[in-house]
Motif scaffolding. Structure first.
Motif, PDB file in Angstrom:
ATOM      1  N   GLU A  19      69.091   2.543  30.891  1.00 35.37           N
ATOM      2  CA  GLU A  19      70.190   2.690  29.937  1.00 35.37           C
ATOM      3  C   GLU A  19      70.947   4.015  30.101  1.00 35.37           C
ATOM      4  N   ASP A  22      73.162   5.813  27.220  1.00 32.64           N
ATOM      5  CA  ASP A  22      72.586   6.292  25.957  1.00 32.64           C
ATOM      6  C   ASP A  22      72.730   7.799  25.782  1.00 32.64           C
ATOM      7  N   LEU A  25      75.543   8.917  23.441  1.00 32.99           N
ATOM      8  CA  LEU A  25      75.601   8.467  22.051  1.00 32.99           C
ATOM      9  C   LEU A  25      75.241   9.621  21.124  1.00 32.99           C
ATOM     10  N   PHE A  28      71.594  10.257  18.984  1.00 32.05           N
ATOM     11  CA  PHE A  28      70.662   9.199  19.388  1.00 32.05           C
ATOM     12  C   PHE A  28      69.277   9.580  18.884  1.00 32.05           C
ATOM     13  N   ASN A  32      67.353  11.889  25.491  1.00 33.04           N
ATOM     14  CA  ASN A  32      67.706  11.030  26.609  1.00 33.04           C
ATOM     15  C   ASN A  32      68.695  11.744  27.520  1.00 33.04           C
ATOM     16  N   ASP A  67      72.260  -1.373  31.056  1.00 37.84           N
ATOM     17  CA  ASP A  67      72.303  -1.419  29.598  1.00 37.84           C
ATOM     18  C   ASP A  67      73.560  -2.006  28.965  1.00 37.84           C
TER      19      ASP A  67
END
Length: 93
Positions: A19, A22, A25, A28, A32, A67
């Protein structure tokens, strides 16, 4: 992969990162890392691909963008163009 082979487990493919979007984001819920098509192409071309090749795993397929279908096919097309450009410049140098 070498350790897995000891147990007769072989791989046909892997992802460059789980993913990869991510990381972009906001807030989150766990730490990540994110890849753009450009950074993912650079990582695959300069690090992951050569490392697999040098260790006898050059036949393992590398999958990208596992993703978000929303970014397909543009993400994959961009990565392909960038990697082709890297290869072109290596020939010139």
């Amino acid at each position: 992969f070498q350790e897995y082979q000891k147990f007769n487990l072989n791989f046909w493919a892997m992802t460059a990162q789980n993913e990869p979007t991510d990381g972009f984001l906001y807030k989150f819920f766990f730490n990540n890392m994110g890849f753009t098509p450009e950074t993912q192409a650079e990582f695959v071309f300069t690090n992951l691909g050569p490392t697999l090749e040098q260790n006898g795993f050059g036949d393992i397929k590398i999958m990208i963008l596992d993703d978000q279908r929303l970014f397909l096919p543009s993400w994959a097309e961009r990565v392909k163009i960038i990697i082709c450009n890297f290869e072109f410049f290596l020939v010139i140098i």
